[in-house]
Design a protein around this motif. Structure first.
Motif, PDB file in Angstrom:
ATOM      1  N   LEU A 156      50.741  26.719  46.884  1.00  0.00           N
ATOM      2  CA  LEU A 156      49.619  26.049  46.242  1.00  0.00           C
ATOM      3  C   LEU A 156      48.286  26.583  46.763  1.00  0.00           C
ATOM      4  O   LEU A 156      47.409  26.977  45.992  1.00  0.00           O
ATOM      5  CB  LEU A 156      49.706  24.541  46.476  1.00  0.00           C
ATOM      6  N   PHE A 157      48.124  26.587  48.078  1.00  0.00           N
ATOM      7  CA  PHE A 157      46.848  27.005  48.644  1.00  0.00           C
ATOM      8  C   PHE A 157      46.630  28.515  48.537  1.00  0.00           C
ATOM      9  O   PHE A 157      45.490  28.978  48.443  1.00  0.00           O
ATOM     10  CB  PHE A 157      46.732  26.520  50.088  1.00  0.00           C
ATOM     11  N   ASN A 158      47.725  29.281  48.545  1.00  0.00           N
ATOM     12  CA  ASN A 158      47.584  30.714  48.273  1.00  0.00           C
ATOM     13  C   ASN A 158      47.015  30.937  46.880  1.00  0.00           C
ATOM     14  O   ASN A 158      46.156  31.801  46.668  1.00  0.00           O
ATOM     15  CB  ASN A 158      48.950  31.419  48.366  1.00  0.00           C
ATOM     16  N   GLY A 159      47.511  30.163  45.920  1.00  0.00           N
ATOM     17  CA  GLY A 159      47.030  30.282  44.551  1.00  0.00           C
ATOM     18  C   GLY A 159      45.553  29.948  44.426  1.00  0.00           C
ATOM     19  O   GLY A 159      44.803  30.615  43.703  1.00  0.00           O
ATOM     20  N   LEU A 160      45.113  28.926  45.148  1.00  0.00           N
ATOM     21  CA  LEU A 160      43.704  28.544  45.113  1.00  0.00           C
ATOM     22  C   LEU A 160      42.816  29.629  45.702  1.00  0.00           C
ATOM     23  O   LEU A 160      41.695  29.863  45.223  1.00  0.00           O
ATOM     24  CB  LEU A 160      43.500  27.230  45.888  1.00  0.00           C
ATOM     25  N   MET A 161      43.302  30.310  46.723  1.00  0.00           N
ATOM     26  CA  MET A 161      42.534  31.408  47.340  1.00  0.00           C
ATOM     27  C   MET A 161      42.351  32.582  46.399  1.00  0.00           C
ATOM     28  O   MET A 161      41.313  33.237  46.381  1.00  0.00           O
ATOM     29  CB  MET A 161      43.279  31.937  48.577  1.00  0.00           C
ATOM     30  N   VAL A 162      43.400  32.868  45.644  1.00  0.00           N
ATOM     31  CA  VAL A 162      43.431  34.073  44.825  1.00  0.00           C
ATOM     32  C   VAL A 162      42.318  34.101  43.785  1.00  0.00           C
ATOM     33  O   VAL A 162      41.676  35.142  43.564  1.00  0.00           O
ATOM     34  CB  VAL A 162      44.802  34.192  44.113  1.00  0.00           C
ATOM     35  N   ILE A 163      42.058  32.962  43.146  1.00  0.00           N
ATOM     36  CA  ILE A 163      41.182  32.944  41.968  1.00  0.00           C
ATOM     37  C   ILE A 163      39.770  33.464  42.235  1.00  0.00           C
ATOM     38  O   ILE A 163      39.317  34.413  41.584  1.00  0.00           O
ATOM     39  CB  ILE A 163      41.149  31.528  41.361  1.00  0.00           C
ATOM     40  N   PRO A 164      39.010  32.906  43.210  1.00  0.00           N
ATOM     41  CA  PRO A 164      37.655  33.444  43.431  1.00  0.00           C
ATOM     42  C   PRO A 164      37.655  34.881  43.926  1.00  0.00           C
ATOM     43  O   PRO A 164      36.732  35.641  43.616  1.00  0.00           O
ATOM     44  CB  PRO A 164      37.060  32.486  44.479  1.00  0.00           C
ATOM     45  N   ASN A 165      38.690  35.258  44.679  1.00  0.00           N
ATOM     46  CA  ASN A 165      38.750  36.634  45.176  1.00  0.00           C
ATOM     47  C   ASN A 165      38.934  37.622  44.031  1.00  0.00           C
ATOM     48  O   ASN A 165      38.284  38.671  43.985  1.00  0.00           O
ATOM     49  CB  ASN A 165      39.897  36.770  46.190  1.00  0.00           C
ATOM     50  N   LEU A 166      39.822  37.292  43.097  1.00  0.00           N
ATOM     51  CA  LEU A 166      40.050  38.197  41.967  1.00  0.00           C
ATOM     52  C   LEU A 166      38.841  38.263  41.041  1.00  0.00           C
ATOM     53  O   LEU A 166      38.550  39.321  40.469  1.00  0.00           O
ATOM     54  CB  LEU A 166      41.288  37.765  41.182  1.00  0.00           C
ATOM     55  N   ILE A 167      38.140  37.159  40.892  1.00  0.00           N
ATOM     56  CA  ILE A 167      36.907  37.172  40.091  1.00  0.00           C
ATOM     57  C   ILE A 167      35.931  38.187  40.668  1.00  0.00           C
ATOM     58  O   ILE A 167      35.340  39.003  39.943  1.00  0.00           O
ATOM     59  CB  ILE A 167      36.267  35.768  40.056  1.00  0.00           C
ATOM     60  N   ALA A 168      35.773  38.156  41.995  1.00  0.00           N
ATOM     61  CA  ALA A 168      34.851  39.095  42.649  1.00  0.00           C
ATOM     62  C   ALA A 168      35.341  40.532  42.523  1.00  0.00           C
ATOM     63  O   ALA A 168      34.546  41.448  42.283  1.00  0.00           O
ATOM     64  CB  ALA A 168      34.685  38.716  44.118  1.00  0.00           C
ATOM     65  N   LEU A 169      36.638  40.745  42.702  1.00  0.00           N
ATOM     66  CA  LEU A 169      37.180  42.102  42.612  1.00  0.00           C
ATOM     67  C   LEU A 169      36.929  42.714  41.236  1.00  0.00           C
ATOM     68  O   LEU A 169      36.571  43.895  41.131  1.00  0.00           O
ATOM     69  CB  LEU A 169      38.681  42.095  42.911  1.00  0.00           C
ATOM     70  N   ILE A 170      37.104  41.923  40.194  1.00  0.00           N
ATOM     71  CA  ILE A 170      36.879  42.423  38.833  1.00  0.00           C
ATOM     72  C   ILE A 170      35.400  42.688  38.577  1.00  0.00           C
ATOM     73  O   ILE A 170      35.018  43.746  38.058  1.00  0.00           O
ATOM     74  CB  ILE A 170      37.435  41.429  37.788  1.00  0.00           C
ATOM     75  N   LEU A 171      34.555  41.753  38.961  1.00  0.00           N
ATOM     76  CA  LEU A 171      33.125  41.892  38.674  1.00  0.00           C
ATOM     77  C   LEU A 171      32.452  42.982  39.514  1.00  0.00           C
ATOM     78  O   LEU A 171      31.411  43.522  39.113  1.00  0.00           O
ATOM     79  CB  LEU A 171      32.409  40.554  38.885  1.00  0.00           C
ATOM     80  N   LEU A 172      33.024  43.310  40.662  1.00  0.00           N
ATOM     81  CA  LEU A 172      32.429  44.338  41.534  1.00  0.00           C
ATOM     82  C   LEU A 172      33.141  45.685  41.427  1.00  0.00           C
ATOM     83  O   LEU A 172      32.975  46.543  42.281  1.00  0.00           O
ATOM     84  CB  LEU A 172      32.455  43.851  42.985  1.00  0.00           C
ATOM     85  N   HIS A 173      33.902  45.877  40.350  1.00  0.00           N
ATOM     86  CA  HIS A 173      34.717  47.092  40.233  1.00  0.00           C
ATOM     87  C   HIS A 173      33.869  48.360  40.170  1.00  0.00           C
ATOM     88  O   HIS A 173      34.267  49.420  40.664  1.00  0.00           O
ATOM     89  CB  HIS A 173      35.635  47.008  39.018  1.00  0.00           C
ATOM     90  N   LYS A 174      32.674  48.273  39.582  1.00  0.00           N
ATOM     91  CA  LYS A 174      31.821  49.467  39.491  1.00  0.00           C
ATOM     92  C   LYS A 174      31.372  49.935  40.875  1.00  0.00           C
ATOM     93  O   LYS A 174      31.293  51.137  41.144  1.00  0.00           O
ATOM     94  CB  LYS A 174      30.610  49.182  38.614  1.00  0.00           C
ATOM     95  N   LEU A 175      31.089  48.985  41.748  1.00  0.00           N
ATOM     96  CA  LEU A 175      30.673  49.328  43.107  1.00  0.00           C
ATOM     97  C   LEU A 175      31.827  49.977  43.867  1.00  0.00           C
ATOM     98  O   LEU A 175      31.626  50.957  44.600  1.00  0.00           O
ATOM     99  CB  LEU A 175      30.203  48.073  43.847  1.00  0.00           C
ATOM    100  N   VAL A 176      33.036  49.446  43.701  1.00  0.00           N
ATOM    101  CA  VAL A 176      34.215  50.028  44.347  1.00  0.00           C
ATOM    102  C   VAL A 176      34.433  51.453  43.858  1.00  0.00           C
ATOM    103  O   VAL A 176      34.636  52.377  44.655  1.00  0.00           O
ATOM    104  CB  VAL A 176      35.478  49.174  44.075  1.00  0.00           C
ATOM    105  N   SER A 177      34.379  51.652  42.550  1.00  0.00           N
ATOM    106  CA  SER A 177      34.593  52.988  41.973  1.00  0.00           C
ATOM    107  C   SER A 177      33.530  53.967  42.451  1.00  0.00           C
ATOM    108  O   SER A 177      33.849  55.104  42.804  1.00  0.00           O
ATOM    109  CB  SER A 177      34.575  52.911  40.441  1.00  0.00           C
ATOM    110  N   LYS A 178      32.275  53.532  42.450  1.00  0.00           N
ATOM    111  CA  LYS A 178      31.173  54.392  42.886  1.00  0.00           C
ATOM    112  C   LYS A 178      31.351  54.809  44.338  1.00  0.00           C
ATOM    113  O   LYS A 178      31.221  55.994  44.681  1.00  0.00           O
ATOM    114  CB  LYS A 178      29.840  53.656  42.709  1.00  0.00           C
ATOM    115  N   THR A 179      31.671  53.856  45.202  1.00  0.00           N
ATOM    116  CA  THR A 179      31.859  54.145  46.628  1.00  0.00           C
ATOM    117  C   THR A 179      33.033  55.090  46.841  1.00  0.00           C
ATOM    118  O   THR A 179      32.953  56.045  47.620  1.00  0.00           O
ATOM    119  CB  THR A 179      32.104  52.840  47.412  1.00  0.00           C
ATOM    120  N   SER A 180      34.127  54.833  46.135  1.00  0.00           N
ATOM    121  CA  SER A 180      35.329  55.660  46.262  1.00  0.00           C
ATOM    122  C   SER A 180      35.089  57.074  45.746  1.00  0.00           C
ATOM    123  O   SER A 180      35.471  58.060  46.396  1.00  0.00           O
ATOM    124  CB  SER A 180      36.488  55.006  45.507  1.00  0.00           C
TER     125      SER A 180
END
Length: 450
Positions: free
Chosen positions: A418-442
């Protein structure tokens, strides 16, 4: 209460989180051109080149890259690899292991992105370097109110999921294993583990890094060796075991005696859920360790981070699964799950020594995970309350460890999910929205290191 939690988890771990987790991993795999394949060799080279066991490099400015990796693996390699593999096989059939592999492959690209972002947005809090998803989640939407709420939600979920509920799972499995092998009452085990944990917690980052960099390589190497010996002894069952994994991943057919062929939905649900609990890719936990690694470029820690998922799932977890499946006749009509099934599988080939070995191995695996998860929770305590609250947090984690040994295994696992699931949601939102920064850095790093 258990039925209510289980229903919530069925909603979380139905198609919603499976699509989000695997989808994010697939997205980054394509976006970064199969980075888990391209960067694998470089990650191994960086890992071995930074290997050290002098215990002197951790301080208020962070850890060495290897110490950060060891702390991450300490958190990843725990009951998810021993008890979790057995739980997945019993609940979802042997096919669940296949879906663990699938989620882990895509998860390697996810954790690569997590490590890069955690490095980019790490900061000093009251003189100590810290970081993690809460800090990069804060960067969303021009750092507005919604971003702050998401960051706080993640931080609270992480503290509950790992520091308290997660460590209850680790302590629970240790208690069961010790009672099975040595008839030690779980309450006594809980007291001992809580006190040992407190000794490391109160030593700060330097003691945590020193512990993980010494214990993790030794325990993982010894465990893999014993597993290989058992699999070799049961070599006649190796092909049927793999056959069961692949066939049961897509059908309800039963191949191995004693293990039912489950539905595909159950195989996927338990495979991905237990896979996440094991390798933690996308969950937002291990970035806390990768954030404080002393590296020249964030991508360097990303390269190392993807190796942690490979070690955790494709090596350690797979070894456990093959030991259980090649010793498949151990169930003999008796319902076993969790660490009990793993112990019986080892005992089938190695005699009573197998039971003892798993109890001892689980103690070190789960205890190292307790240390790692405590550290991840501490980073979020700093984020929410500052260093002044760390002392209270340490004591509360010790109490959670003790209480974890008194609970039934199904209750503890369901709460952890249950609590693992709650953690996942905001983290994945950030990962998706910041994908351009990750790609640029990489991409910039790749251009410099052609």
């Amino acid at each position: 209460m258990l039925s209510v939690i289980a229903e919530i988890n069925n909603l979380f771990w139905g198609m919603i989180l499976i699509i989000l987790l695997v989808g994010t991993g697939f997205f980054y795999t394509v976006k970064l051109k199969f980075v888990q394949v391209r960067k694998f060799k470089r990650g191994v080279r960086q890992l071995t080149g930074d290997f050290n066991m002098n215990g002197k490099s951790a301080d208020h400015n962070g850890m060495s890259s290897f110490q950060a990796l060891a702390t991450a693996i300490a958190a990843q390699v725990g009951t998810g690899n021993l008890a979790g593999a057995a739980t997945a096989i019993v609940s979802g059939g042997p096919g669940a292991i296949f879906w663990m592999w699938v989620s882990a492959f895509f998860g390697m690209s996810t954790i690569y992105a997590e490590a890069i972002l955690s490095q980019l947005f790490k900061r000093k809090v009251e003189g100590e370097v810290t970081g993690g998803p809460a800090y990069y989640i804060e960067e969303l939407f021009n750092k507005n109110f919604i971003a702050k709420i998401l960051a706080i939600f993640f931080a609270l979920s992480c503290i509950l999921a790992l520091g308290f509920m997660g460590n209850g799972v680790q302590a629970n499995s240790i208690g069961v294993a010790m009672e099975n092998a040595f008839s030690i009452p779980p309450l006594l085990t809980g007291i001992i583990v809580a006190l040992l944990g407190g000794f490391v917690f109160f030593g700060g980052v330097k003691r945590i890094a020193s512990f993980t960099e010494k214990v993790v390589p030794f325990m993982a190497g010894l465990y893999i060796l014993i597993c290989l010996i058992i699999i070799f002894i049961n070599y006649d069952n190796i092909f049927p075991a793999f056959q069961a994994i692949f066939v049961n991943a897509f059908s309800t057919k039963s191949i191995l005696g004693g293990f039912l062929g489950m539905g595909v939905k159950k195989a996927v649900r338990y495979g991905v859920a237990r896979g996440l609990f094991s390798n933690e890719a996308g969950m937002g936990s291990t970035p806390h360790a990768h954030a404080i690694a002393k590296v020249e470029n964030p991508v360097e820690q990303g390269n190392v981070a993807l190796i942690t998922v490979f070690i955790d799932t494709f090596i350690v977890l797979t070894m456990t699964a093959l030991v259980i499946l090649t010793s498949h006749n151990v169930v003999g009509g008796v319902e076993l799950t969790g660490i009990s099934l793993t112990q019986v599988a080892f005992e089938k080939t190695l005699g009573y020594f197998g039971n003892i070995f798993i109890a001892v191995a689980l103690f070190f695996f789960a205890f190292s995970t307790i240390i790692g998860w405590y550290f991840f929770g501490e980073a979020n305590i700093k984020y929410l309350f500052g260093k002044k609250a760390i002392g209270i947090y340490r004591v509360l984690v010790m109490i959670s460890i003790f209480l974890g040994t008194t609970q039934k295994v199904d209750v503890v696992w369901e709460l952890a999910d249950l609590f693992n699931g709650l953690m996942v949601i905001p983290n994945l939102i950030a990962l998706i929205l910041l994908h351009k920064l990750v790609s640029k850095t990489s991409n910039e790093y790749d251009e410099l290191h052609k």
